[in-house]
Design a protein around this motif. Sequence first.
Motif, PDB file in Angstrom:
ATOM      1  N   GLY A   1      24.533  56.388  37.860  1.00  0.00           N
ATOM      2  CA  GLY A   1      23.333  56.781  37.133  1.00  0.00           C
ATOM      3  C   GLY A   1      22.267  55.704  37.141  1.00  0.00           C
ATOM      4  N   GLN A   2      21.031  56.138  36.969  1.00  0.00           N
ATOM      5  CA  GLN A   2      19.903  55.219  37.076  1.00  0.00           C
ATOM      6  C   GLN A   2      19.967  54.099  36.044  1.00  0.00           C
ATOM      7  N   GLY A   3      20.487  54.409  34.854  1.00  0.00           N
ATOM      8  CA  GLY A   3      20.547  53.388  33.815  1.00  0.00           C
ATOM      9  C   GLY A   3      21.829  52.587  33.820  1.00  0.00           C
ATOM     10  N   ALA A   4      22.735  52.883  34.731  1.00  0.00           N
ATOM     11  CA  ALA A   4      24.041  52.199  34.753  1.00  0.00           C
ATOM     12  C   ALA A   4      23.906  50.805  35.359  1.00  0.00           C
ATOM     13  N   SER A   5      24.638  49.851  34.795  1.00  0.00           N
ATOM     14  CA  SER A   5      24.644  48.488  35.324  1.00  0.00           C
ATOM     15  C   SER A   5      25.761  48.345  36.350  1.00  0.00           C
ATOM     16  N   VAL A   6      25.382  48.143  37.599  1.00  0.00           N
ATOM     17  CA  VAL A   6      26.377  47.945  38.655  1.00  0.00           C
ATOM     18  C   VAL A   6      27.255  46.739  38.324  1.00  0.00           C
ATOM     19  N   GLU A   7      26.637  45.675  37.829  1.00  0.00           N
ATOM     20  CA  GLU A   7      27.395  44.457  37.516  1.00  0.00           C
ATOM     21  C   GLU A   7      28.450  44.708  36.435  1.00  0.00           C
ATOM     22  N   MET A   8      28.089  45.493  35.395  1.00  0.00           N
ATOM     23  CA  MET A   8      29.051  45.779  34.322  1.00  0.00           C
ATOM     24  C   MET A   8      30.183  46.681  34.817  1.00  0.00           C
ATOM     25  N   LEU A   9      29.850  47.636  35.669  1.00  0.00           N
ATOM     26  CA  LEU A   9      30.875  48.494  36.254  1.00  0.00           C
ATOM     27  C   LEU A   9      31.851  47.661  37.080  1.00  0.00           C
ATOM     28  N   ILE A  10      31.317  46.729  37.858  1.00  0.00           N
ATOM     29  CA  ILE A  10      32.160  45.866  38.686  1.00  0.00           C
ATOM     30  C   ILE A  10      33.039  44.973  37.813  1.00  0.00           C
ATOM     31  N   GLU A  11      32.478  44.460  36.702  1.00  0.00           N
ATOM     32  CA  GLU A  11      33.285  43.639  35.791  1.00  0.00           C
ATOM     33  C   GLU A  11      34.465  44.430  35.248  1.00  0.00           C
ATOM     34  N   ASP A  12      34.238  45.709  34.908  1.00  0.00           N
ATOM     35  CA  ASP A  12      35.330  46.550  34.401  1.00  0.00           C
ATOM     36  C   ASP A  12      36.385  46.805  35.486  1.00  0.00           C
ATOM     37  N   ILE A  13      35.934  47.006  36.724  1.00  0.00           N
ATOM     38  CA  ILE A  13      36.883  47.191  37.830  1.00  0.00           C
ATOM     39  C   ILE A  13      37.694  45.913  38.031  1.00  0.00           C
ATOM     40  N   GLN A  14      37.012  44.766  38.001  1.00  0.00           N
ATOM     41  CA  GLN A  14      37.702  43.484  38.178  1.00  0.00           C
ATOM     42  C   GLN A  14      38.752  43.270  37.092  1.00  0.00           C
ATOM     43  N   ALA A  15      38.431  43.656  35.853  1.00  0.00           N
ATOM     44  CA  ALA A  15      39.376  43.494  34.747  1.00  0.00           C
ATOM     45  C   ALA A  15      40.619  44.351  34.983  1.00  0.00           C
ATOM     46  N   GLU A  16      40.436  45.539  35.531  1.00  0.00           N
ATOM     47  CA  GLU A  16      41.572  46.424  35.789  1.00  0.00           C
ATOM     48  C   GLU A  16      42.445  45.931  36.939  1.00  0.00           C
ATOM     49  N   LEU A  17      41.889  45.072  37.792  1.00  0.00           N
ATOM     50  CA  LEU A  17      42.643  44.584  38.953  1.00  0.00           C
ATOM     51  C   LEU A  17      43.437  43.320  38.650  1.00  0.00           C
ATOM     52  N   THR A  18      43.370  42.846  37.399  1.00  0.00           N
ATOM     53  CA  THR A  18      44.146  41.667  37.018  1.00  0.00           C
ATOM     54  C   THR A  18      45.629  41.934  37.277  1.00  0.00           C
ATOM     55  N   GLY A  19      46.261  41.031  37.986  1.00  0.00           N
ATOM     56  CA  GLY A  19      47.672  41.199  38.301  1.00  0.00           C
ATOM     57  C   GLY A  19      47.933  41.943  39.593  1.00  0.00           C
ATOM     58  N   ARG A  20      46.893  42.496  40.194  1.00  0.00           N
ATOM     59  CA  ARG A  20      47.060  43.177  41.470  1.00  0.00           C
ATOM     60  C   ARG A  20      46.970  42.157  42.608  1.00  0.00           C
ATOM     61  N   PRO A  21      47.530  42.446  43.793  1.00  0.00           N
ATOM     62  CA  PRO A  21      47.485  41.485  44.900  1.00  0.00           C
ATOM     63  C   PRO A  21      46.127  41.420  45.589  1.00  0.00           C
ATOM     64  N   TYR A  22      45.184  42.205  45.145  1.00  0.00           N
ATOM     65  CA  TYR A  22      43.837  42.152  45.712  1.00  0.00           C
ATOM     66  C   TYR A  22      42.821  42.096  44.580  1.00  0.00           C
ATOM     67  N   GLU A  23      41.618  41.697  44.914  1.00  0.00           N
ATOM     68  CA  GLU A  23      40.560  41.541  43.912  1.00  0.00           C
ATOM     69  C   GLU A  23      39.241  42.057  44.460  1.00  0.00           C
ATOM     70  N   LEU A  24      38.310  42.280  43.554  1.00  0.00           N
ATOM     71  CA  LEU A  24      36.957  42.664  43.927  1.00  0.00           C
ATOM     72  C   LEU A  24      36.110  41.410  43.802  1.00  0.00           C
ATOM     73  N   ALA A  25      35.625  40.897  44.928  1.00  0.00           N
ATOM     74  CA  ALA A  25      34.948  39.610  44.935  1.00  0.00           C
ATOM     75  C   ALA A  25      33.495  39.750  45.371  1.00  0.00           C
ATOM     76  N   GLN A  26      32.649  38.911  44.786  1.00  0.00           N
ATOM     77  CA  GLN A  26      31.257  38.844  45.228  1.00  0.00           C
ATOM     78  C   GLN A  26      31.174  37.849  46.381  1.00  0.00           C
ATOM     79  N   VAL A  27      30.648  38.305  47.483  1.00  0.00           N
ATOM     80  CA  VAL A  27      30.487  37.473  48.672  1.00  0.00           C
ATOM     81  C   VAL A  27      29.062  37.625  49.153  1.00  0.00           C
ATOM     82  N   THR A  28      28.727  36.933  50.230  1.00  0.00           N
ATOM     83  CA  THR A  28      27.386  37.083  50.763  1.00  0.00           C
ATOM     84  C   THR A  28      27.141  38.527  51.151  1.00  0.00           C
ATOM     85  N   GLY A  29      26.044  39.061  50.709  1.00  0.00           N
ATOM     86  CA  GLY A  29      25.697  40.436  51.042  1.00  0.00           C
ATOM     87  C   GLY A  29      26.183  41.471  50.056  1.00  0.00           C
TER      88      GLY A  29
END
Length: 201
Positions: free
Chosen positions: A59-87
């Motif tokens: 949605g237009q008012g949704a914060s991509v950064e906050m959505l990503i933070e929530d996804i990252q929190a759910e991946l705690t303990g998983r063998p992979y992560e959602l990382a910010q990289v170049t691009g």
Amino acid sequence: MTVATRKRKPADEGGAPFDRELDDLPQELRWREWMGRIEAVLFASASPVGREDLARVVGQGASVEMLIEDIQAELTGRPYELAQVTGGWMFRTRTQFADAIKAAADLGDRSLAFTEMEMGVLCAIAYHQPIDRAGLADIFGKEVSRDLLARLRYKDLIASGPRSPRPGAPHTFVTTETFLVTFDLQSVRDLPELELQRNEG
């Protein structure tokens, strides 16, 4: 089948346009759906996905950064992560599983394995770019083979840079975005500082 076919029609043929806002869903379910969309886009992409591209599926008012933070929190303990990289952002395996991945890779595809010379040349290009073959020869005390450079280019780790000011204006080599992603760098400025050691006598 007919319902699915209708949904797949483009908007100009009467199909429903993509619903970014999801106004018909309760707020919590809407957020979960947006998180799922971002995960799906990232899983489907072999390269980092930028904020602008991710914003197209929420949605237009949704914060991509906050959505990503929530996804990252759910991946705690998983063998992979959602990382910010170049691009942008991408999924990648956590470093503590590197040995397991290498062990599995030894059984099959070794496309990301490097010889000592390949790694040396790649490092030389990274730290001295743009650099031509003559410049590499100065560093290594011998000519660097075209085959080796072709292998690094095939792996999309180096690309052609600006022409060298040397006579004949030879091509130079520079590192690529794939190089940055492979070695977990935001930019070449994040390369470790070289400790130059000189052997006296």
